[in-house]
Motif scaffolding. Structure first.
Motif, PDB file in Angstrom:
ATOM      1  N   GLY A 271       0.768  -1.255   0.122  1.00  0.00           N
ATOM      2  CA  GLY A 271      -0.060   0.063  -0.037  1.00  0.00           C
ATOM      3  C   GLY A 271       0.777   1.020   0.214  1.00  0.00           C
ATOM      4  N   GLN A 272       1.889   1.488   0.913  1.00  0.00           N
ATOM      5  CA  GLN A 272       2.647   2.535   0.530  1.00  0.00           C
ATOM      6  C   GLN A 272       3.412   2.559  -0.554  1.00  0.00           C
ATOM      7  OE1 GLN A 272       5.326   0.987   4.078  1.00  0.00           O
ATOM      8  NE2 GLN A 272       3.839   1.839   5.662  1.00  0.00           N
ATOM      9  N   CYS A 273       3.881   1.681  -1.024  1.00  0.00           N
ATOM     10  CA  CYS A 273       4.633   1.478  -2.567  1.00  0.00           C
ATOM     11  C   CYS A 273       3.699   2.153  -3.639  1.00  0.00           C
ATOM     12  CB  CYS A 273       4.999   0.203  -2.873  1.00  0.00           C
ATOM     13  SG  CYS A 273       5.772  -0.002  -4.527  1.00  0.00           S
ATOM     14  N   ARG A 274       2.437   1.859  -3.677  1.00  0.00           N
ATOM     15  CA  ARG A 274       1.380   2.116  -4.607  1.00  0.00           C
ATOM     16  C   ARG A 274       1.225   3.615  -4.255  1.00  0.00           C
ATOM     17  NH1 ARG A 274      -0.738  -2.884  -3.372  1.00  0.00           N
ATOM     18  NH2 ARG A 274      -2.220  -2.019  -1.974  1.00  0.00           N
ATOM     19  N   MET A 275       1.051   4.417  -3.188  1.00  0.00           N
ATOM     20  CA  MET A 275       1.021   5.690  -2.711  1.00  0.00           C
ATOM     21  C   MET A 275       2.063   6.468  -3.136  1.00  0.00           C
ATOM     22  SD  MET A 275       0.679   7.891   0.941  1.00  0.00           S
ATOM     23  CE  MET A 275      -0.785   6.866   1.246  1.00  0.00           C
ATOM     24  N   LEU A 276       3.213   6.030  -2.969  1.00  0.00           N
ATOM     25  CA  LEU A 276       4.411   6.647  -3.439  1.00  0.00           C
ATOM     26  C   LEU A 276       4.508   6.789  -5.057  1.00  0.00           C
ATOM     27  CD1 LEU A 276       6.987   5.317  -0.619  1.00  0.00           C
ATOM     28  CD2 LEU A 276       5.860   7.706  -0.834  1.00  0.00           C
ATOM     29  N   ARG A 277       4.238   5.799  -5.538  1.00  0.00           N
ATOM     30  CA  ARG A 277       4.296   5.562  -7.053  1.00  0.00           C
ATOM     31  C   ARG A 277       3.313   6.622  -7.570  1.00  0.00           C
ATOM     32  NH1 ARG A 277       7.454   1.615  -9.023  1.00  0.00           N
ATOM     33  NH2 ARG A 277       8.080  -0.165  -7.677  1.00  0.00           N
ATOM     34  N   ARG A 278       2.300   6.549  -7.219  1.00  0.00           N
ATOM     35  CA  ARG A 278       1.012   7.515  -7.377  1.00  0.00           C
ATOM     36  C   ARG A 278       1.250   9.050  -7.438  1.00  0.00           C
ATOM     37  NH1 ARG A 278      -3.954   3.607  -5.161  1.00  0.00           N
ATOM     38  NH2 ARG A 278      -3.741   2.172  -6.796  1.00  0.00           N
ATOM     39  N   LEU A 279       2.302   9.166  -6.283  1.00  0.00           N
ATOM     40  CA  LEU A 279       2.630  10.618  -6.006  1.00  0.00           C
ATOM     41  C   LEU A 279       3.957  10.863  -6.790  1.00  0.00           C
ATOM     42  CD1 LEU A 279       2.010  10.701  -2.248  1.00  0.00           C
ATOM     43  CD2 LEU A 279       0.567  11.894  -3.860  1.00  0.00           C
ATOM     44  N   GLY A 280       4.376  10.286  -7.796  1.00  0.00           N
ATOM     45  CA  GLY A 280       5.607  10.522  -8.539  1.00  0.00           C
ATOM     46  C   GLY A 280       6.779   9.913  -8.283  1.00  0.00           C
ATOM     47  N   GLY A 281       6.704   8.930  -7.186  1.00  0.00           N
ATOM     48  CA  GLY A 281       8.057   8.573  -7.076  1.00  0.00           C
ATOM     49  C   GLY A 281       8.953   7.626  -8.227  1.00  0.00           C
ATOM     50  N   ASP A 282       8.187   7.392  -9.151  1.00  0.00           N
ATOM     51  CA  ASP A 282       8.899   6.634 -10.164  1.00  0.00           C
ATOM     52  C   ASP A 282       9.669   7.528 -10.995  1.00  0.00           C
ATOM     53  OD1 ASP A 282       8.228   4.009  -9.675  1.00  0.00           O
ATOM     54  OD2 ASP A 282       6.205   4.216 -10.504  1.00  0.00           O
ATOM     55  N   GLU A 283       9.549   8.713 -10.792  1.00  0.00           N
ATOM     56  CA  GLU A 283      10.108   9.951 -11.613  1.00  0.00           C
ATOM     57  C   GLU A 283      11.089  10.252 -11.122  1.00  0.00           C
ATOM     58  OE1 GLU A 283       7.276  13.145 -12.069  1.00  0.00           O
ATOM     59  OE2 GLU A 283       5.999  11.868 -12.925  1.00  0.00           O
ATOM     60  N   LEU A 284      11.723   9.813  -9.657  1.00  0.00           N
ATOM     61  CA  LEU A 284      12.863  10.122  -9.057  1.00  0.00           C
ATOM     62  C   LEU A 284      14.017   9.280  -9.267  1.00  0.00           C
ATOM     63  CD1 LEU A 284      11.273  11.268  -5.657  1.00  0.00           C
ATOM     64  CD2 LEU A 284      11.817  12.672  -7.570  1.00  0.00           C
ATOM     65  N   PRO A 285      15.014   9.581  -9.963  1.00  0.00           N
ATOM     66  CA  PRO A 285      16.061   8.647 -10.575  1.00  0.00           C
ATOM     67  C   PRO A 285      16.849   8.019  -9.338  1.00  0.00           C
ATOM     68  CG  PRO A 285      16.652  10.598 -11.174  1.00  0.00           C
ATOM     69  CD  PRO A 285      15.148  10.758 -10.680  1.00  0.00           C
ATOM     70  N   ARG A 286      16.866   8.882  -8.124  1.00  0.00           N
ATOM     71  CA  ARG A 286      17.794   8.187  -7.166  1.00  0.00           C
ATOM     72  C   ARG A 286      16.806   7.437  -6.239  1.00  0.00           C
ATOM     73  NH1 ARG A 286      17.779  13.707  -6.001  1.00  0.00           N
ATOM     74  NH2 ARG A 286      19.894  13.907  -6.898  1.00  0.00           N
ATOM     75  N   LEU A 287      15.590   7.295  -6.312  1.00  0.00           N
ATOM     76  CA  LEU A 287      14.878   6.606  -5.538  1.00  0.00           C
ATOM     77  C   LEU A 287      14.358   5.389  -5.960  1.00  0.00           C
ATOM     78  CD1 LEU A 287      13.118   6.587  -3.081  1.00  0.00           C
ATOM     79  CD2 LEU A 287      11.171   7.389  -4.518  1.00  0.00           C
ATOM     80  N   VAL A 288      14.799   4.129  -5.282  1.00  0.00           N
ATOM     81  CA  VAL A 288      14.644   2.627  -5.492  1.00  0.00           C
ATOM     82  C   VAL A 288      13.633   2.270  -4.226  1.00  0.00           C
ATOM     83  CG1 VAL A 288      16.854   2.341  -6.811  1.00  0.00           C
ATOM     84  CG2 VAL A 288      16.614   1.832  -4.139  1.00  0.00           C
ATOM     85  N   TRP A 289      13.113   1.121  -4.661  1.00  0.00           N
ATOM     86  CA  TRP A 289      11.932   0.724  -3.900  1.00  0.00           C
ATOM     87  C   TRP A 289      12.493  -0.784  -3.386  1.00  0.00           C
ATOM     88  CZ3 TRP A 289       8.245   4.141  -3.388  1.00  0.00           C
ATOM     89  CH2 TRP A 289       8.055   5.135  -4.659  1.00  0.00           C
ATOM     90  N   GLU A 290      12.026  -1.132  -2.239  1.00  0.00           N
ATOM     91  CA  GLU A 290      11.939  -2.693  -1.664  1.00  0.00           C
ATOM     92  C   GLU A 290      10.748  -2.979  -1.049  1.00  0.00           C
ATOM     93  OE1 GLU A 290      14.058  -5.599   1.639  1.00  0.00           O
ATOM     94  OE2 GLU A 290      15.189  -3.725   1.375  1.00  0.00           O
ATOM     95  N   GLU A 291       9.914  -3.641  -1.978  1.00  0.00           N
ATOM     96  CA  GLU A 291       8.553  -4.002  -1.391  1.00  0.00           C
ATOM     97  C   GLU A 291       8.438  -5.157  -0.395  1.00  0.00           C
ATOM     98  OE1 GLU A 291       3.976  -4.707  -3.029  1.00  0.00           O
ATOM     99  OE2 GLU A 291       5.630  -3.524  -4.539  1.00  0.00           O
ATOM    100  N   VAL A 292       8.017  -4.830   0.861  1.00  0.00           N
ATOM    101  CA  VAL A 292       7.811  -6.008   1.661  1.00  0.00           C
ATOM    102  C   VAL A 292       6.568  -6.587   1.694  1.00  0.00           C
ATOM    103  CG1 VAL A 292       8.467  -6.967   4.092  1.00  0.00           C
ATOM    104  CG2 VAL A 292       9.852  -5.079   2.771  1.00  0.00           C
TER     105      VAL A 292
END
Length: 296
Positions: A271-292
């Motif tokens: 749920g947190q991952c989906r929220m951050l992605r919808r807010l534009g997280g995928d557009e930040l090149p230095r941001l990576v995800w580890e979904e648990v």
């Protein structure tokens, strides 16, 4: 739990307890202590578990029920059908008059089996340790029980909170008991804690809501400043029961401005991952995800 289990952290909010957990909580305020009790009871009922509440012997049953039911009488039906039981440690060890760890654990083991036989998904118990003085039990007996209760929990659908009034127990005893429990709970609902992990990660615990947005943002700013020489930071959100949109936006804005970092890794649930992605997280090149994936 395995060392690489991301859900094996010691401190967590009551909402993240799961079957097999044995948790410590302490309080020093007669109003605050009911927060955890009420949340623990309501979550257990919602998950189809049987719930046993053993309050401080000095608190009348009527007050316990009123505290749990407030503001709506939502537990009345659960009490009528036997899913919610308010009892006492004296009743648990009956017919014995004196407390022994073996008697208590044997009864709780049997009650867990009984709960599943009745069709519940498991048993959860809230135990206020005020019973120690009421039954004349020594601290040594209590400590022996707390450190030797693994058989109640391992692979079994039993969850327990042991609540200690800090006005009744010495600091050394409280410290030892917190260390003896695999889990420790935040005392207040709606609170936010953060800590630095041995690997340098910043871990948040509790609720990052609108009221906590300033504290959430400051903790991130400090962590980014401290980790600038390494040029990378891990932010662990998996200890949060709630993440507001405002706090999520603050995180993304700080990552966007973290020009001194090559990488910011965020550990988060689905749920947190989906929220951050919808807010534009995928557009930040230095941001990576580890979904648990949560275990429930």
């Amino acid at each position: 739990m395995p060392a690489n289990d991301p859900w094996s952290d010691h401190l967590l909010p009551v909402q993240q307890l799961r079957p097999g957990d044995h948790a410590f909580v302490s309080y020093a305020n007669d109003e605050v202590r009911w927060d955890v009790v009420a949340a623990f009871v309501r979550l257990g009922l919602a998950r189809g578990e049987k719930v046993l509440v053993l309050p401080c012997p000095e608190v009348p049953e009527e007050e316990v029920l009123a505290r749990i039911d407030f503001p709506s009488r939502s537990t009345v039906r659960a009490r009528r059908r036997g899913q919610l039981v308010v009892s006492s440690m004296r009743e648990v060890i009956r017919p014995d008059a004196e407390f022994t760890a073996a008697r208590q654990m044997g009864r709780l083991h049997s009650e867990t089996d009984r709960a599943t036989a009745e069709g519940y998904t498991g048993l959860r118990a809230f135990i206020d340790m005020g019973w120690v003085r009421a039954l004349g039990a020594g601290v040594e007996a209590m400590m022996h029980r707390e450190t030797g209760a693994q058989a109640l929990f391992a692979g079994r659908p039993y969850t327990e909170i042991c609540a200690y009034d800090r006005r009744r127990f010495d600091r050394a005893v409280l410290t030892a008991m917190e260390r003896a429990h695999p889990r420790a709970l935040l005392e207040r609902l709606g609170s936010l804690r953060w800590e630095r992990e041995p690997d340098g990660a910043l871990r948040f615990i509790g609720e990052a809501d609108a009221a906590q947005q300033g504290a959430f943002t400051r903790a991130l700013q400090i962590a980014l400043a401290h980790s600038a020489p390494a040029r990378r930071l891990t932010v662990d959100l998996t200890g949060l029961h709630f993440l507001s949109v405002g706090c999520a936006v603050s995180l993304l804005l700080l990552v966007r401005g973290a020009v001194g970092h090559d990488l910011v890794e965020v550990r988060c649930d689905g749920g947190q991952c989906r929220m951050l992605r919808r807010l534009g997280g995928d557009e930040l090149p230095r941001l990576v995800w580890e979904e648990v994936v949560r275990p429930w």
